[in-house]
Design an enzyme around this catalytic site. Structure first.
Site, short mmCIF file in Angstrom:
data_model
loop_
_atom_site.label_atom_id
_atom_site.label_comp_id
_atom_site.label_asym_id
_atom_site.label_seq_id
_atom_site.Cartn_x
_atom_site.Cartn_y
_atom_site.Cartn_z
N ILE A 55 0.74 -1.21 0.20
CA ILE A 55 -0.02 0.11 -0.09
C ILE A 55 0.83 1.24 0.12
O ILE A 55 0.38 2.51 -0.23
CB ILE A 55 -1.06 0.25 1.00
CG1 ILE A 55 -0.34 -0.30 2.40
CG2 ILE A 55 -2.07 -1.10 1.07
CD1 ILE A 55 -1.05 0.14 3.84
N TYR A 142 1.53 2.34 17.26
CA TYR A 142 0.44 1.62 16.76
C TYR A 142 -0.91 2.29 17.08
O TYR A 142 -1.43 2.63 16.17
CB TYR A 142 0.68 0.35 17.14
CG TYR A 142 -0.77 -0.52 16.63
CD1 TYR A 142 -0.85 -0.88 15.26
CD2 TYR A 142 -2.02 -0.74 17.38
CE1 TYR A 142 -1.71 -1.74 14.99
CE2 TYR A 142 -2.97 -1.39 16.90
CZ TYR A 142 -2.87 -1.88 15.70
OH TYR A 142 -4.04 -2.71 15.23
N ARG A 210 -9.23 -8.34 28.16
CA ARG A 210 -9.38 -7.81 26.69
C ARG A 210 -11.02 -8.43 26.44
O ARG A 210 -11.37 -9.38 26.89
CB ARG A 210 -8.33 -8.34 25.60
CG ARG A 210 -7.12 -7.86 25.80
CD ARG A 210 -6.62 -6.79 25.38
NE ARG A 210 -5.38 -6.15 25.44
CZ ARG A 210 -4.72 -5.89 26.38
NH1 ARG A 210 -5.17 -5.63 27.50
NH2 ARG A 210 -3.41 -5.34 26.21
P1 NAD Z 1 -2.61 -9.56 9.74
O1 NAD Z 1 -1.07 -9.36 10.16
O2 NAD Z 1 -2.92 -10.96 9.72
O3 NAD Z 1 -3.09 -8.89 8.48
C1 NAD Z 1 -2.42 -7.71 7.76
C2 NAD Z 1 -2.29 -7.98 6.46
O4 NAD Z 1 -1.90 -6.79 5.74
C3 NAD Z 1 -1.51 -9.05 5.89
O5 NAD Z 1 -2.16 -9.72 5.10
C4 NAD Z 1 -0.27 -8.26 5.56
O6 NAD Z 1 0.66 -9.30 4.52
C5 NAD Z 1 -0.89 -7.19 4.93
N1 NAD Z 1 0.15 -5.88 4.86
C6 NAD Z 1 0.88 -5.72 5.98
N2 NAD Z 1 1.58 -4.52 5.29
C7 NAD Z 1 1.10 -4.27 4.34
C8 NAD Z 1 1.75 -3.31 2.90
N3 NAD Z 1 2.69 -2.51 3.14
N4 NAD Z 1 1.05 -3.46 1.91
C9 NAD Z 1 0.04 -4.48 1.67
N5 NAD Z 1 -0.27 -5.12 2.61
C10 NAD Z 1 0.40 -5.27 3.92
O7 NAD Z 1 -3.47 -9.04 10.83
P2 NAD Z 1 -5.15 -8.94 11.15
O8 NAD Z 1 -5.13 -9.21 12.76
O9 NAD Z 1 -5.72 -9.69 10.30
O10 NAD Z 1 -5.32 -7.18 11.06
C11 NAD Z 1 -5.85 -6.69 10.18
C12 NAD Z 1 -6.30 -5.43 10.41
O11 NAD Z 1 -7.00 -5.16 11.51
C13 NAD Z 1 -5.07 -4.33 10.68
O12 NAD Z 1 -5.30 -3.50 10.11
C14 NAD Z 1 -4.99 -4.29 12.11
O13 NAD Z 1 -4.34 -3.17 12.47
C15 NAD Z 1 -6.34 -4.39 12.40
N6 NAD Z 1 -6.88 -4.53 13.81
C16 NAD Z 1 -6.56 -6.02 14.18
C17 NAD Z 1 -7.12 -6.26 15.26
C18 NAD Z 1 -7.04 -7.68 15.89
O14 NAD Z 1 -7.26 -8.00 16.95
N7 NAD Z 1 -6.26 -8.78 15.10
C19 NAD Z 1 -7.81 -5.42 16.24
C20 NAD Z 1 -7.81 -4.16 15.82
C21 NAD Z 1 -7.49 -3.67 14.39
C1 UD1 Z 2 -4.37 -6.49 19.46
C2 UD1 Z 2 -4.12 -6.51 18.12
C3 UD1 Z 2 -3.82 -5.14 17.37
C4 UD1 Z 2 -5.42 -4.48 17.95
C5 UD1 Z 2 -5.70 -4.45 19.22
C6 UD1 Z 2 -7.04 -3.88 19.42
C7 UD1 Z 2 -2.44 -8.25 17.28
C8 UD1 Z 2 -1.22 -8.82 17.27
N1 UD1 Z 2 -2.72 -7.23 18.03
O1 UD1 Z 2 -3.39 -5.64 20.39
O2 UD1 Z 2 -3.89 -5.34 16.11
O3 UD1 Z 2 -5.45 -3.42 17.38
O4 UD1 Z 2 -5.65 -5.80 19.82
O5 UD1 Z 2 -7.67 -4.41 20.32
O6 UD1 Z 2 -3.51 -8.93 16.64
N2 UD1 Z 2 0.45 -11.34 25.65
C9 UD1 Z 2 0.96 -12.24 26.47
N3 UD1 Z 2 1.72 -13.24 25.90
C10 UD1 Z 2 1.78 -13.57 24.61
C11 UD1 Z 2 1.50 -12.36 23.67
C12 UD1 Z 2 0.87 -11.20 24.26
O7 UD1 Z 2 0.97 -12.26 27.93
O8 UD1 Z 2 2.40 -14.48 24.09
C13 UD1 Z 2 -0.28 -10.24 26.35
C14 UD1 Z 2 0.29 -8.69 25.75
O9 UD1 Z 2 1.18 -8.17 26.61
C15 UD1 Z 2 -1.20 -8.07 26.20
C16 UD1 Z 2 -2.05 -9.00 25.94
O10 UD1 Z 2 -1.53 -10.27 26.00
O11 UD1 Z 2 -1.11 -7.77 27.36
C17 UD1 Z 2 -2.94 -8.78 24.28
O12 UD1 Z 2 -1.59 -8.71 23.41
P1 UD1 Z 2 -1.90 -8.93 21.84
O13 UD1 Z 2 -2.49 -10.11 21.58
O14 UD1 Z 2 -0.58 -8.52 21.31
O15 UD1 Z 2 -2.87 -7.74 21.66
P2 UD1 Z 2 -3.09 -6.34 21.80
O16 UD1 Z 2 -1.72 -5.47 22.19
O17 UD1 Z 2 -4.26 -6.01 22.93
#
Ligand code: NAD
Ligand code: UD1
Length: 321
Positions: A55, A142, A210
């Site tokens: 992107i 972040y 969480r």
């Molecule tokens: P993910 O890492 O599995 O997905 C991110 C995707 O974006 C990957 O496929 C990666 O290859 C792609 N990507 C990264 N950088 C890129 C770039 N420069 N150009 C094109 N593609 C790129 O993570 P996810 O958990 O599926 O998160 C998806 C979205 O949701 C993210 O924007 C993340 O910030 C947001 N989000 C996730 C959570 C969560 O709990 N997983 C919570 C809040 C927000």
């Molecule tokens: C996660 C998401 C982030 C999202 C946010 C919104 C991921 C990687 N992060 O962040 O994209 O925007 O929620 O709610 O999907 N922890 C442990 N052991 C581990 C890993 C983590 O104790 O092995 C702890 C961390 O320190 C933290 C908690 O678990 O306190 C959650 O961590 P993590 O899953 O990385 O999520 P967030 O930081 O909440």
């Protein structure tokens, strides 16, 4: 309808793409595969267009947007600790990359952009549950980058008339969340620890909480946000509405697997928030969002998925030996 899904090879993105394909929509995935995987799209590969690009490359983003109706913008560096380690990289992808997506969407005259925002925008604001009217106060690079994305999306609405909806996801978990990286989501790591019989590692005392939300709920929110009337410019919490501590998730997994593992406690992570829980009233009302998969049901489905993935990987190893 034609959908562009940035980050469509990732965890939430690929689950969203599956549902779009199932509905019969046309899908273009733009992903640089930095954390996503082609195998996440293997089952539907012939039914979508895939562009491997970043992107941060505006021309590639423009190409992906050709004749698009909706853009689901999920591509990002999704880890809090990774942003603490390298804030420049997180800013380049999450802020500059998002700006490229908005510029290209504006110029392609798409109907709406749905942005994957984050509950991390709230930071340590003390009130629980979090309501969208609270002032954001992120405490990690972040969190700042995701909040900046919201502000840009809303500004593109005001200045250029680009429809936008920001979804603040709260800790999404489920099938395809990658457990293998240092920066992976905690439930992905805990599920594989329990299946491999290795001690789960907790950063801090494990009493942080969480609003763990099963991925199907987030997918439904993504699709509802594209078409809901009169919501452009709004920010929505997308969670399950509950709150579970890490110690409680470990107890659940011990019960589900029957494994008794000693938890390893390590120092807390920089940039970590303590507690998080979503008020989802606004999403229920204006998006008709209904998180029908509970935490317990989601965890059990997720564990089954990792178990199956592990069995497949073992079978593959054997057949190659
Ligand atoms: P993910 O890492 O599995 O997905 C991110 C995707 O974006 C990957 O496929 C990666 O290859 C792609 N990507 C990264 N950088 C890129 C770039 N420069 N150009 C094109 N593609 C790129 O993570 P996810 O958990 O599926 O998160 C998806 C979205 O949701 C993210 O924007 C993340 O910030 C947001 N989000 C996730 C959570 C969560 O709990 N997983 C919570 C809040 C927000
Ligand atoms: C996660 C998401 C982030 C999202 C946010 C919104 C991921 C990687 N992060 O962040 O994209 O925007 O929620 O709610 O999907 N922890 C442990 N052991 C581990 C890993 C983590 O104790 O092995 C702890 C961390 O320190 C933290 C908690 O678990 O306190 C959650 O961590 P993590 O899953 O990385 O999520 P967030 O930081 O909440």
């Amino acid at each position: 309808m034609r959908y562009v899904v940035t980050g469509g090879a990732g965890f939430i993105g690929s689950n969203t793409v599956d549902e779009l394909v199932r509905r019969g929509d046309s899908v273009v995935v733009l992903d640089d595969l930095s954390s996503g995987k082609e195998e996440n799209l293997a089952e539907i590969r012939g039914k979508i267009s895939f562009i491997k690009a970043s992107i941060t490359d505006l021309e590639a983003v423009r190409k992906a947007m050709h004749e698009a109706d909706y853009v689901l913008h999920l591509a990002a560096r999704a880890s809090v600790p990774r942003s603490v380690k390298d804030p420049l990289e997180t800013n380049r992808i999450n802020v500059e990359g998002t700006l490229n997506v908005l510029v290209a969407a504006r110029d392609a005259k798409v109907k709406r952009v749905v942005f994957a925002a984050s509950s991390s925008a709230y930071g340590e604001t003390p009130t629980l549950p979090k309501v969208e009217t609270m002032r954001p106060d992120p405490i990690s690079p972040y969190g700042v980058s995701k909040y900046a994305g919201e502000l840009y999306a809303q500004t593109f609405g005001r200045v250029y008339g680009l429809e936008n909806v920001c979804l603040r996801y709260f800790n999404i978990f489920g099938p395809r969340q990658d457990p293998s990286s240092l920066y992976s989501g905690v439930l992905a790591k805990f599920c594989s620890a329990f299946l491999e019989g290795t001690p789960p590692v907790v950063f801090g005392d494990g009493e942080q909480s969480r609003d763990f939300t099963y991925v199907d709920n987030a997918v439904s929110a993504n699709l509802l946000a594209c078409e809901a009337p009169n919501v452009s410019g709004k920010v929505f919490n997308i969670g399950a509405g509950g709150r579970v501590t890490l110690n409680q998730t470990i107890a659940h997994l011990a019960k589900l697997t029957g494994a008794k593992l000693e938890t390893k406690y390590e120092p807390p992570r920089e940039g970590d928030i303590r507690d998080s829980q979503a008020d989802i009233a606004q999403a229920r009302e204006l998006l008709s969002y209904d998180p029908s998969v509970t935490f317990e049901e989601g965890l059990s489905r997720t564990l089954d998925w990792y178990r199956e993935a592990q069995a497949k990987a073992l079978a593959k190893q054997k057949s190659e030996a």
